[in-house]
Design an enzyme around this catalytic site. Sequence first.
Site: not given
Ligand code: F6R
Length: 609
Positions: A75, A2, A27, A481, A488, A504, A604, A101-102, A485
């Site tokens: 959100w 949010c 975000r 990773e 997502e 396995h 985000k 937020n929260g 990527k």
């Molecule tokens: C994927 C991505 C997330 C963050 C995860 C941790 O592209 O961005 O998997 O890496 O939510 O976020 P932070 O680094 O802000 O703690």
Amino acid sequence: MCGIVGYIGSEQAAPILLEGLKMLEYRGYDSAGVSVHDGCRLNVIKAKGRLQALSDMIDGGKAVCGACGIGHTRWATHGKPSDENSHPQVSNSGNIAVVHNGIIENYLQLKDFLSSRGVKFHSETDTEVVAQLVDYYYEGDLLKAVHKAIDRIEGSYALGIMAADQPDKIVGVRKDSPLIVACSENGNFLASDVTAVLKHTRDVIYLDDGNYAVLSLKGVEIYDSFLRPIDKKISHVDWDISSAEKGGYEHFMFKEIMEQPEVIRKTIAPRIRNKKIVLDEINLSSDFIKSLSKIYIVACGSSYHVGMVAKYNIEKLTRKPVEVALASEFRYCSPIVDNKTLVVCISQSGTTADTIAALREAKRLGGRVLSIVNVVGSTIAKESDDVIYTWAGPEIAVATTKAYSTQLAVTYLLGIYLADCLGTIDKDEYERFLNEIMTIPDKVESILKGKGHIQYLASLYFNNQDIFFIGRNIDYALSLEGSLKLKEISYIHSEAYAAGELKHGTISLVEDGTLVIAVATYQKLLEKTISNIVEVKARDAQVLSLTTESGKPLVGQVSDNMIVIPDIDELFLPSLAVVPLQLFAYYVALMRGCDIDKPRNLAKSVTVE
Ligand code: F6R
């Protein structure tokens, strides 16, 4: 997740609130709303969906009069995205409007308490109890009513609150969720993130947990948790608004991928002086480093994947055991942490709820916490014993790229620094590592120049239903990773496996035409990985390999297509190898017409558990 913006000043509030919310769109959110005081009453306008829907309803803000207001992007947590569940949430009497937020953890008890006193609820949100509770205590002094309500609230919150009978006041308060205030010539601001106010000012005040802020036309007053006035330091944000804008690129993600050489350089170069790694921001004594029994790395998502690379590297360099844990698991797995444990928390945002909880648990158990964080002054940075900042600048795209790369860079510096102190690497190795690390930015640059080839490869495979990634050692960490990527932002089903593990079980999913992306950069295990490539080829998989100049002759013999990166010391390979994986995910998502910067269901900064 949010986002909050509040404004009081000499200008019309609604367009400023919309503009601030636009800067927070990255975000992740699913509805938006504003509440503006027109001098007589509070007007509340909310809409499910994109901010544009709200903006259209109020003609870009022109249709709503008034110079004091609060706005929110939500959100969904408690209750699905809908007009009713959007913020601002308003009390029954219509006197109190709240953006939040929260999560209010005891909202059901508070709801019962208020319901038993005749209060009717209209939404499924936890936030509505804040509006109703503040109204319940309200006797003409908004700050006092908020203070009484906060006394009964458990959970995490950043709140912006207005009252219908106080046309020129906004009250803010925070706990475990970021909130800043800022003053400019044309008014005063409240926001959950500096990007929302950067167009107006770069001088901001970061509120701490338990701080209250009262914004009026006169300025901003700040109080502690006992409502005693306090002075707070003004921080100057030295990155420019252009860092948070697309600057001619179609997507933030692409812009951020392209920024990587520069931000890696910025993160590494100032920390290498006179052929020495200088980490003067941290305070680890050599006695403590020598006494270490274990290093724990704790993080979520991509930051966790950085931790996976760091485990392989730091163990190899220091000969100390390194354990990597998902932050969401760490505090529930009875971690073995004591005063000889260094706990490294990695987080771009510095506000990830699971990582904050893990950090607190690590400290409770007596561990020393060193964090690698991008957002200056964030909760994780503030609560850690030591912080090393990644100088990636603001990362706006939901899918991390440049923050990941700068986190990796910091883990290299930390690993070599610890190894030097422990005497587990000799002078020649130390010098060679420093020379090699300095070559990363230019090598990343050369990989970015070859993006056309990766775009071509994406055009071959963007219609695949399932894509597997395989690799060994650091290549396995990279596979995780690469797969994250891709899935997502493109919504293609994808899994990453340690190459030797596929047989396995998961190999049963490999059939004619399945795409397997083989990450084969780690020279020491190249032949082993090639055996695994051959196994999937025998099941008619298509193989796209990612290898180095040295690996190319062998890997080329068993692959359908190949991406080749420059050679570099094996410690630093992940910094080069991740770039084609980011570009591949980006181009595949582009060809599939996905909303790259704001993938569905994602936020985000994940501020809930
Ligand atoms: C994927 C991505 C997330 C963050 C995860 C941790 O592209 O961005 O998997 O890496 O939510 O976020 P932070 O680094 O802000 O703690």
